[in-house]
Motif scaffolding. Structure first.
Motif: not given
Ligand code: F6R
Length: 260
Positions: A37, A39, A66-67, A80, A134, A138-139, A202
């Motif tokens: 992501g 961040t 994570l994903d 990813y 998110g 979400h995490i 956020k």
């Molecule tokens: C990505 C992940 C997501 C992001 C989240 C924030 O591996 O696990 O939970 O951390 O969507 O994304 P950004 O940083 O792009 O706002």
């Protein structure tokens, strides 16, 4: 939950990098949980700089992301796998054989999810789990109403998440609808969690995570149940916190408290 509020994004990233660097220096064979992501990009940039200029080594580290999107091969430019290679792995001395991501292109994604969960357990669990959040709370890709007892599995992404990630793909239709993600319970089993949130978009999710009820509607709120969760925020992401004065009294300018 340890809430650290830094004046801006740059300071928040440096603070988070200090926490990662401290972990790896103290425990060269640490198992890191990694996130992707927007961040995380400046964080990986700063860790790569410390590797280059200050000798911070990831040679002994094992990592688990994570994903990963279902249907994207590792060499797909929006996967990813590709993100991690470009943003981090190619800039540091991590051993690729120990840098794991879920296999989004596996013929049986459910079996691949179970194998991934087992691989984390075989590695002895995660020492430090990095997390973003998110806008919907979400995490990983544990979307609202994800079970707080969930393990690595397939999740359907919400429209909101697909819209937020659309910027990396040609169109909304091209943005994947399914992902493999580690579960909320997998994340909670990590020995330490470090969530970073920056920017005004956020702020609402951060308030629900830190001060809202523990609820699957905001999966990040499950971190309230974790004994060693640190949240690093910039001013904008912290803007809706009602107990902000308290957090700043305990950790002035986001620094350690006298008892840390
Ligand atoms: C990505 C992940 C997501 C992001 C989240 C924030 O591996 O696990 O939970 O951390 O969507 O994304 P950004 O940083 O792009 O706002």
């Amino acid at each position: 939950m340890k809430v650290l509020i830094l004046p801006d994004e740059g300071a928040a990233i440096l603070r988070a990098a200090d926490i990662v660097a401290r972990t790896v220096a103290a425990q060269p064979k640490a198992v890191l949980g990694l996130a992707t992501g927007g961040t995380m990009l400046p964080l990986y940039e700063e860790l790569a700089r410390r590797h280059r200029e200050e000798g911070l080594s990831f040679a002994g580290v094992t990592s688990f992301n994570l994903d990963e999107y279902i249907g994207l091969a590792p060499d797909h430019p929006c996967s990813y796998h590709h993100y991690m290679e470009k943003a981090f792995f190619s800039h540091v001395d991590i051993d690729r054989a120990r840098a794991h991501l879920p296999k989004g292109d596996a013929p049986d994604p459910q079996a691949a999810s179970e194998a991934y969960e087992a691989l984390i357990a075989d590695a002895g669990g995660i020492d430090l789990q990095l997390l973003g959040i998110g806008q919907n709370g979400h995490i990983g890709f544990n979307e609202p109403t994800a079970s707080l007892g969930s393990r690595t599995r397939i999740k359907t992404l919400t429209q909101s998440t697909r819209r937020a990630n659309q910027r990396y793909f040609a169109s909304f239709e091209d943005t994947p609808q399914y992902a493999i993600t580690t579960g909320v319970a997998t994340i909670l089993e990590s020995r330490k969690c470090l969530l970073i949130a920056t920017g005004a978009a956020k702020a609402r999710a951060v308030r629900q995570m830190v001060e809202g009820p523990v609820s699957a509607v905001c999966p990040a709120s499950a971190l309230q149940l974790h004994a060693r969760a640190t949240v690093v925020l910039d001013e904008e992401a912290a803007a809706e916190l009602t107990l902000r004065d308290y957090y700043e009294t305990v950790h002035p300018r986001g620094q350690d408290s006298v008892f840390d």
